[in-house]
Design a protein around this motif. Structure first.
Motif, PDB file in Angstrom:
ATOM      1  N   GLN A   7       0.828  -1.214   0.000  1.00 21.41           N
ATOM      2  CA  GLN A   7       0.000   0.000   0.000  1.00 21.41           C
ATOM      3  C   GLN A   7       0.856   1.253   0.000  1.00 21.41           C
ATOM      4  OE1 GLN A   7      -4.249   0.910   1.225  1.00 21.41           O
ATOM      5  NE2 GLN A   7      -3.207   0.380  -0.638  1.00 21.41           N
ATOM      6  N   LEU A   8       1.862   1.299   0.852  1.00 24.57           N
ATOM      7  CA  LEU A   8       2.732   2.470   0.914  1.00 24.57           C
ATOM      8  C   LEU A   8       3.527   2.636  -0.375  1.00 24.57           C
ATOM      9  CD1 LEU A   8       4.055   2.447   4.596  1.00 24.57           C
ATOM     10  CD2 LEU A   8       1.847   3.194   3.668  1.00 24.57           C
ATOM     11  N   ALA A   9       3.927   1.516  -0.970  1.00 22.52           N
ATOM     12  CA  ALA A   9       4.644   1.579  -2.245  1.00 22.52           C
ATOM     13  C   ALA A   9       3.756   2.160  -3.333  1.00 22.52           C
ATOM     14  CB  ALA A   9       5.126   0.180  -2.631  1.00 22.52           C
ATOM     15  N   GLU A  10       2.463   1.820  -3.296  1.00 17.48           N
ATOM     16  CA  GLU A  10       1.515   2.369  -4.268  1.00 17.48           C
ATOM     17  C   GLU A  10       1.390   3.888  -4.119  1.00 17.48           C
ATOM     18  OE1 GLU A  10      -3.232   1.956  -5.513  1.00 17.48           O
ATOM     19  OE2 GLU A  10      -2.369   0.662  -3.973  1.00 17.48           O
ATOM     20  N   ILE A  11       1.300   4.361  -2.876  1.00 21.89           N
ATOM     21  CA  ILE A  11       1.200   5.802  -2.632  1.00 21.89           C
ATOM     22  C   ILE A  11       2.482   6.514  -3.060  1.00 21.89           C
ATOM     23  CG2 ILE A  11       0.922   7.578  -0.864  1.00 21.89           C
ATOM     24  CD1 ILE A  11      -0.753   5.549   0.735  1.00 21.89           C
ATOM     25  N   ASP A  12       3.622   5.946  -2.676  1.00 16.59           N
ATOM     26  CA  ASP A  12       4.911   6.549  -3.021  1.00 16.59           C
ATOM     27  C   ASP A  12       5.084   6.645  -4.536  1.00 16.59           C
ATOM     28  OD1 ASP A  12       5.447   6.690  -0.327  1.00 16.59           O
ATOM     29  OD2 ASP A  12       6.823   4.977  -0.307  1.00 16.59           O
ATOM     30  N   ALA A  13       4.699   5.583  -5.242  1.00 18.32           N
ATOM     31  CA  ALA A  13       4.831   5.572  -6.696  1.00 18.32           C
ATOM     32  C   ALA A  13       3.917   6.610  -7.335  1.00 18.32           C
ATOM     33  CB  ALA A  13       4.513   4.174  -7.235  1.00 18.32           C
TER      34      ALA A  13
ATOM     35  N   GLU B 247       5.614   9.963  -7.015  1.00 16.78           N
ATOM     36  CA  GLU B 247       6.758  10.105  -7.912  1.00 16.78           C
ATOM     37  C   GLU B 247       6.316  10.312  -9.354  1.00 16.78           C
ATOM     38  OE1 GLU B 247       9.901  10.496  -7.209  1.00 16.78           O
ATOM     39  OE2 GLU B 247       9.481  10.347  -5.066  1.00 16.78           O
ATOM     40  N   GLU B 248       5.230   9.672  -9.758  1.00 14.00           N
ATOM     41  CA  GLU B 248       4.748   9.773 -11.134  1.00 14.00           C
ATOM     42  C   GLU B 248       3.992  11.064 -11.416  1.00 14.00           C
ATOM     43  OE1 GLU B 248       2.378   6.303 -11.645  1.00 14.00           O
ATOM     44  OE2 GLU B 248       4.080   4.923 -11.425  1.00 14.00           O
TER      45      GLU B 248
ATOM     46  N   ALA C 170       9.262  19.363  -6.857  1.00 15.78           N
ATOM     47  CA  ALA C 170       8.576  19.494  -5.569  1.00 15.78           C
ATOM     48  C   ALA C 170       9.172  18.567  -4.517  1.00 15.78           C
ATOM     49  CB  ALA C 170       7.092  19.183  -5.728  1.00 15.78           C
ATOM     50  N   LYS C 171       9.205  19.059  -3.293  1.00 16.49           N
ATOM     51  CA  LYS C 171       9.546  18.235  -2.138  1.00 16.49           C
ATOM     52  C   LYS C 171       8.257  17.927  -1.384  1.00 16.49           C
ATOM     53  CE  LYS C 171      14.236  20.010  -1.497  1.00 16.49           C
ATOM     54  NZ  LYS C 171      15.196  20.646  -0.555  1.00 16.49           N
TER      55      LYS C 171
END
Length: 202
Positions: free
Chosen positions: A49-55, A58-59, A65-66
């Motif tokens: 789930q966190l990987a999905e949000i992070d990706a 990034e996309e 932006a930070k």
């Protein structure tokens, strides 16, 4: 809500569920419906789930932006040490742009829509939250991912009662307090009623 995509959590512990009335006020005094799902940080469901949000960030992030917030938080104890839990946090306004009332739909474990009536979802409940994931950009200091709350599916329901109770105290060293006789029938101060789920275990 640009570049929004549908988003649904795994089943976890439901906390901070405010989906009735005026919801809960945010730091700016705005009324919002809110809800969180707490997962074990090392579970494969949480990691995915966190990987999905992070990706997604990034996309879709604004150029250069930070990030300020990604819609989730690693929970820590009073000493600042990680508890091994992650909270995934959703919100939405209580009305649509035309002023009509927004309703957060609730579903049972089999996926059928149900009405909770006057009952509220309390800590100890389990389930998942559905909504939408989108980028927010309010300037250099406020950029990240927002998770918008649309619905909640309950696999276990514990009703929030909004009241505390105590057992009788048997202490021979203290006078037993039974109330105040102020000539008006006792104590007149009443605690404010809480409007939704109990506080999360942070």
């Amino acid at each position: 809500m640009s570049n929004a995509v549908n988003f649904k959590t795994p089943v976890g512990d439901l906390e901070w569920i405010f989906i009735t009335g005026n919801g809960k006020k945010d730091l700016n005094g705005n009324d919002r419906f809110v809800g969180s799902v707490v997962l074990n940080a090392d579970s494969k469901e949480c990691i995915a789930q966190l990987a999905e949000i992070d990706a997604f960030w990034e996309e879709n992030k604004p150029k250069g932006a930070k990030v300020k917030s990604l819609g989730y938080k690693v929970l820590v104890d009073d000493a600042g040490e990680p508890t091994g839990k992650v909270s995934i946090n959703f919100w939405t306004g209580i009305t649509y742009p035309d002023g009509s009332a927004k309703v957060i739909k609730t579903f049972n474990a089999k996926g059928a829509e149900v009405s909770l009536g006057a009952k509220k979802i309390g800590n100890g409940s389990r389930g998942r939250i559905g909504g939408a994931m989108a980028i927010y950009d309010n300037g250099v200091a406020a950029r990240g991912v927002t998770l918008y709350l649309n619905s909640i599916q309950l696999s276990k329901f514990v009703e929030f009662t909004g009241s505390d109770s105590f057992e009788s105290i048997d202490d021979d060293d203290e006078d037993s307090f039974e109330g105040v006789d102020d000539g008006m029938g006792g104590i007149d101060d009443k605690p404010e009623a809480e409007s939704s789920a109990a506080k999360p275990r942070l």
